[in-house]
Write a protein that holds these residues in place. Structure first.
Motif, mmCIF file in Angstrom:
data_model
loop_
_atom_site.group_PDB
_atom_site.id
_atom_site.type_symbol
_atom_site.label_atom_id
_atom_site.label_comp_id
_atom_site.label_asym_id
_atom_site.label_seq_id
_atom_site.Cartn_x
_atom_site.Cartn_y
_atom_site.Cartn_z
ATOM 1 N N ALA B 189 0.805 -1.227 0.000
ATOM 2 C CA ALA B 189 0.000 0.000 0.000
ATOM 3 C C ALA B 189 0.836 1.274 0.000
ATOM 4 C CB ALA B 189 -0.940 0.012 1.208
ATOM 5 N N ASN B 190 2.159 1.163 0.211
ATOM 6 C CA ASN B 190 2.995 2.376 0.141
ATOM 7 C C ASN B 190 3.249 2.817 -1.299
ATOM 8 O OD1 ASN B 190 4.686 0.022 -0.126
ATOM 9 N ND2 ASN B 190 6.478 1.355 0.067
ATOM 10 N N VAL B 191 2.832 2.007 -2.266
ATOM 11 C CA VAL B 191 3.031 2.362 -3.681
ATOM 12 C C VAL B 191 1.686 2.682 -4.324
ATOM 13 C CG1 VAL B 191 3.881 1.606 -5.923
ATOM 14 C CG2 VAL B 191 5.088 0.918 -3.834
ATOM 15 N N ALA B 192 1.595 3.882 -4.887
ATOM 16 C CA ALA B 192 0.370 4.310 -5.565
ATOM 17 C C ALA B 192 0.729 4.743 -6.987
ATOM 18 C CB ALA B 192 -0.289 5.446 -4.799
ATOM 19 N N CYS B 193 -0.254 5.295 -7.692
ATOM 20 C CA CYS B 193 -0.079 5.533 -9.122
ATOM 21 C C CYS B 193 -1.025 6.625 -9.588
ATOM 22 C CB CYS B 193 -0.408 4.229 -9.837
ATOM 23 S SG CYS B 193 -0.278 4.259 -11.624
ATOM 24 N N THR B 194 -0.484 7.604 -10.298
ATOM 25 C CA THR B 194 -1.373 8.582 -10.923
ATOM 26 C C THR B 194 -1.699 8.158 -12.350
ATOM 27 O OG1 THR B 194 0.524 9.938 -11.567
ATOM 28 C CG2 THR B 194 -0.650 10.586 -9.559
ATOM 29 N N ILE B 195 -2.875 8.586 -12.782
ATOM 30 C CA ILE B 195 -3.336 8.347 -14.151
ATOM 31 C C ILE B 195 -3.806 9.698 -14.687
ATOM 32 C CG2 ILE B 195 -5.088 7.190 -15.555
ATOM 33 C CD1 ILE B 195 -5.023 4.866 -13.577
ATOM 34 N N THR B 196 -3.416 10.027 -15.906
ATOM 35 C CA THR B 196 -3.842 11.292 -16.504
ATOM 36 C C THR B 196 -5.224 11.137 -17.129
ATOM 37 O OG1 THR B 196 -3.102 10.947 -18.783
ATOM 38 C CG2 THR B 196 -1.414 11.630 -17.197
ATOM 39 N N ALA B 197 -5.828 12.271 -17.447
ATOM 40 C CA ALA B 197 -7.099 12.225 -18.195
ATOM 41 C C ALA B 197 -6.847 11.760 -19.625
ATOM 42 C CB ALA B 197 -7.752 13.603 -18.187
ATOM 43 N N HIS B 198 -5.823 12.325 -20.260
ATOM 44 C CA HIS B 198 -5.661 12.056 -21.695
ATOM 45 C C HIS B 198 -5.300 10.606 -21.990
ATOM 46 C CE1 HIS B 198 -1.859 13.828 -20.171
ATOM 47 N NE2 HIS B 198 -1.225 13.058 -21.022
ATOM 48 N N HIS B 199 -4.608 9.929 -21.057
ATOM 49 C CA HIS B 199 -4.294 8.519 -21.304
ATOM 50 C C HIS B 199 -5.511 7.609 -21.140
ATOM 51 C CE1 HIS B 199 0.080 9.711 -20.615
ATOM 52 N NE2 HIS B 199 0.052 9.182 -21.820
ATOM 53 N N LEU B 200 -6.609 8.150 -20.641
ATOM 54 C CA LEU B 200 -7.858 7.384 -20.601
ATOM 55 C C LEU B 200 -8.577 7.431 -21.945
ATOM 56 C CD1 LEU B 200 -9.148 8.546 -17.122
ATOM 57 C CD2 LEU B 200 -8.119 6.327 -17.709
ATOM 58 N N TYR B 201 -8.072 8.279 -22.833
ATOM 59 C CA TYR B 201 -8.723 8.467 -24.137
ATOM 60 C C TYR B 201 -7.811 8.076 -25.306
ATOM 61 C CZ TYR B 201 -11.074 10.727 -28.047
ATOM 62 O OH TYR B 201 -11.684 10.974 -29.251
ATOM 63 N N LEU B 202 -6.576 8.538 -25.278
ATOM 64 C CA LEU B 202 -5.666 8.334 -26.406
ATOM 65 C C LEU B 202 -5.112 6.916 -26.442
ATOM 66 C CD1 LEU B 202 -3.465 11.566 -26.029
ATOM 67 C CD2 LEU B 202 -5.379 11.225 -27.625
ATOM 68 N N THR B 203 -4.822 6.458 -27.662
ATOM 69 C CA THR B 203 -3.935 5.307 -27.838
ATOM 70 C C THR B 203 -2.838 5.752 -28.806
ATOM 71 O OG1 THR B 203 -4.981 4.351 -29.786
ATOM 72 C CG2 THR B 203 -5.880 3.689 -27.629
ATOM 73 N N ILE B 204 -1.891 4.873 -29.067
ATOM 74 C CA ILE B 204 -0.800 5.199 -29.985
ATOM 75 C C ILE B 204 -1.329 5.603 -31.361
ATOM 76 C CG2 ILE B 204 -0.452 2.766 -30.610
ATOM 77 C CD1 ILE B 204 2.357 5.400 -30.274
ATOM 78 N N ASP B 205 -2.496 5.115 -31.726
ATOM 79 C CA ASP B 205 -3.077 5.497 -33.014
ATOM 80 C C ASP B 205 -3.308 6.999 -33.141
ATOM 81 O OD1 ASP B 205 -3.157 2.853 -33.692
ATOM 82 O OD2 ASP B 205 -5.264 2.844 -34.274
ATOM 83 N N ASP B 206 -3.522 7.667 -32.018
ATOM 84 C CA ASP B 206 -3.863 9.094 -32.045
ATOM 85 C C ASP B 206 -2.643 10.000 -32.041
ATOM 86 O OD1 ASP B 206 -6.745 8.621 -31.697
ATOM 87 O OD2 ASP B 206 -6.156 7.876 -29.724
ATOM 88 N N VAL B 207 -1.461 9.423 -31.885
ATOM 89 C CA VAL B 207 -0.275 10.243 -31.608
ATOM 90 C C VAL B 207 0.513 10.651 -32.859
ATOM 91 C CG1 VAL B 207 1.895 10.342 -30.325
ATOM 92 C CG2 VAL B 207 -0.117 9.283 -29.273
ATOM 93 N N PRO B 208 0.840 9.719 -33.780
ATOM 94 C CA PRO B 208 1.755 10.116 -34.874
ATOM 95 C C PRO B 208 1.216 11.232 -35.757
ATOM 96 C CG PRO B 208 1.639 7.720 -34.703
ATOM 97 C CD PRO B 208 0.557 8.267 -33.820
#
Lengths: 355, 355
Positions: B189-208
């Motif tokens: 439990a001492n290890v946690a994790c942030t998640i961004t909004a944009h990574h909930l939407y984008l995949t690699i297809d949206d980047v190039p």
């Protein structure tokens, strides 16, 4: 290290020279890049789906640059029937290009179901035409298919078509993955594969920060790039140059805020024609395959297509000098109302064309 | 479907508000996006490696917007000794951010060897500070390490640090892969994790094709995006919002031809602050996790950091209307000599802030 190389007449077995003002600008650059024979893609607007349209386009290219041997293709489409295939073959059209629907520039009219075209493939086989495959399937999030594995997922289609038409000559265009190299290597001699110059250099690391490196298929992992390089180093005649040189107006290679308030996407394509053979020589030398230059750019593709080199068409290259500007690729090419940026801009080439 | 949502005081546990004119422009947008508590990154020029520098920066942010609770971090660097850690903790600085050298914006002074900092980590553990990890290793073509697997290759470092410092609170920042979600889930439990909004939407297809979608870490495959979504759906308190909202001048998000003849790369960063909580609500609803909004944006991170919500800081959201402009994200934000483009421009949000 040798300071001069002479190779037989170079051929580029996959090039886009577009139409209109862009065509006027980029068509003369094909010969300037060292290419004597160019296999021209049919994804114009509208796509070239009839023999007459292809022959009219060929006449236009010959008008702009009669020094190049222009080899022509049809765009596979429901308009292309077995009768059209026979007429095209009689007219000297070499191949038919398959675009999966919606995957790249001007591919809205492309193919969704390969088996629906089996009568066409049979007519091609009978008339000795070449099938050129853009080897990607469409992305599908549910199946975890993305631009990264779209080519790998296509390989089952390649294998099936090759098995079902053992005498049909098939080219998997612009391979980008180790899996594709392996598949082509394992298939019979009727299946060959083009490799671009830029995929011998780029990996996925170079793409997200630089729209000028964005093309379809996108560059993959370092291990994939190494597989492409190793295919050339092996000297296997199945692998030959198809640059997929694909010019786009500079303005369409950057995101623009549109009138409706959205942000446009950048067009897919890397433009290499003006520097093509010196670039390929530079890259092959970088991974120890300069001795395979003649095979890769001059011999393997010509043999597969049955297009021998003409007389006195050798290309001589010499090593570039050490001066600040020697071999430097500089800025954009400008035509009437159109401007394109070549790959390698700001970098130096190790070789230049003598004749 | 409910038409209003009230959630406790939202917090963004990873935000860049920059310096100078950009800071003046973007700092007030943090509150406008619905955030009451913001955990601020230290990668300025020069990086914030002393308590005095951090406190001076905090005072600047409080001057620009005193309504937000600004939580501060140090930049891990050889200047940051155990003594500096103790002084920072005494001054109320919450954490220390680790940037692997050269991996993202202003990270030239970053870390190459984690074990060299073990005395610092020990002082942090003793003084109850939080270790914030940018979880990527450097690309290495020989080892087939690229932006695609840089995070996966980092996870062994995460596991080792977590094992060696079991009482140190550690946050893996902006996770983008299924492997990272699995690693964080399996650690104590001492290890946690942030998640961004944009990574909930984008995949690699949206980047190039879109430099405005380019950030570090880059968005990955659909299965990875699904793992991030599923982590939120699970309600596991280890996972909470850190937007990594990272504004860049519009001109640095497109390639430019430079004076020396080369082509500049686009800066890495997606800017979400002005629309953050409505965007997160819209995205969570899209994958059936709207009931986890309060946990993800308000409760989980506050609990991990020990930063309770203040009195009367609830945020009320209502569903946007059906009008043409309702919820539409429009164009750029302009300040004095600086202009930034928010994520989601041209698209509609399903929720808007009431109070």
């Amino acid at each position: 290290m040798s300071e001069e190389i002479v190779i037989p007449s170079p051929a580029d077995f996959h090039v886009h020279v577009r139409q209109g003002k862009m065509c006027e600008l980029v068509t003369p650059q094909v010969a300037k890049g060292g290419v004597r024979t160019a296999y021209v893609m049919p994804n114009l607007v509208p796509p070239l789906t009839s023999t007459d349209a292809v022959l009219s386009y060929k006449a236009e290219l010959e008008r702009i640059d009669p020094s190049v041997q222009w080899l022509m293709t049809l765009y596979l489409h429901t308009d292309v029937t077995p009768d059209v295939v026979r007429k095209a073959a009689d007219a000297g059209i070499y191949g038919i290009k398959v675009y999966p629907q919606g995957l790249t520039t001007n591919s809205d009219s492309g193919v969704k179901d390969y088996e629906a075209y089996y009568p066409v493939f049979q007519a091609m086989e009978e008339n000795n035409m070449v099938l050129n495959l853009h080897g990607e399937v469409s992305s599908d999030a549910e199946k975890n298919i993305s631009v990264l594995n779209a080519e790998v997922h296509f390989l089952s289609h390649l294998k099936k078509i090759a098995t079902d038409f053992p005498k049909l000559r098939i080219v998997l265009e612009h391979a980008t993955t180790a899996a594709a190299i392996e598949a082509v290597s394992s298939l019979p001699a009727n299946v060959a594969c083009t490799i671009t110059a830029h995929h011998l250099y780029l990996t996925i690391d170079d793409v997200p920060s630089q729209p000028h490196h964005f093309c379809k298929p996108v560059a993959k992992e370092p291990k994939d790039r190494k597989a492409l390089q190793d295919a050339i180093k092996s000297g296997n005649p199945k692998f030959f140059l198809g640059s997929d040189s694909a010019p786009h107006p500079l303005s369409s290679k950057i995101p623009n805020l549109t009138d409706d308030g959205s942000v446009s996407a950048c067009a897919a394509g890397v433009y290499t024609s003006p520097i093509l053979i010196p670039l390929v020589a530079t890259l092959l030398e970088s991974f120890g395959a300069l001795d395979k230059l003649a095979g890769f750019v001059s011999e393997n593709g010509r043999k597969f297509y049955g297009v021998p080199a003409g007389e006195n068409q050798e290309l001589k290259l010499k090593r570039t000098g050490n001066g600040k500007e020697d071999g430097l690729v500089k800025g954009t090419f400008k035509g009437e109302g159109v401007e394109v940026l070549p790959f390698w801009t700001g970098k130096k080439l190790g070789w230049e064309i003598v004749n």
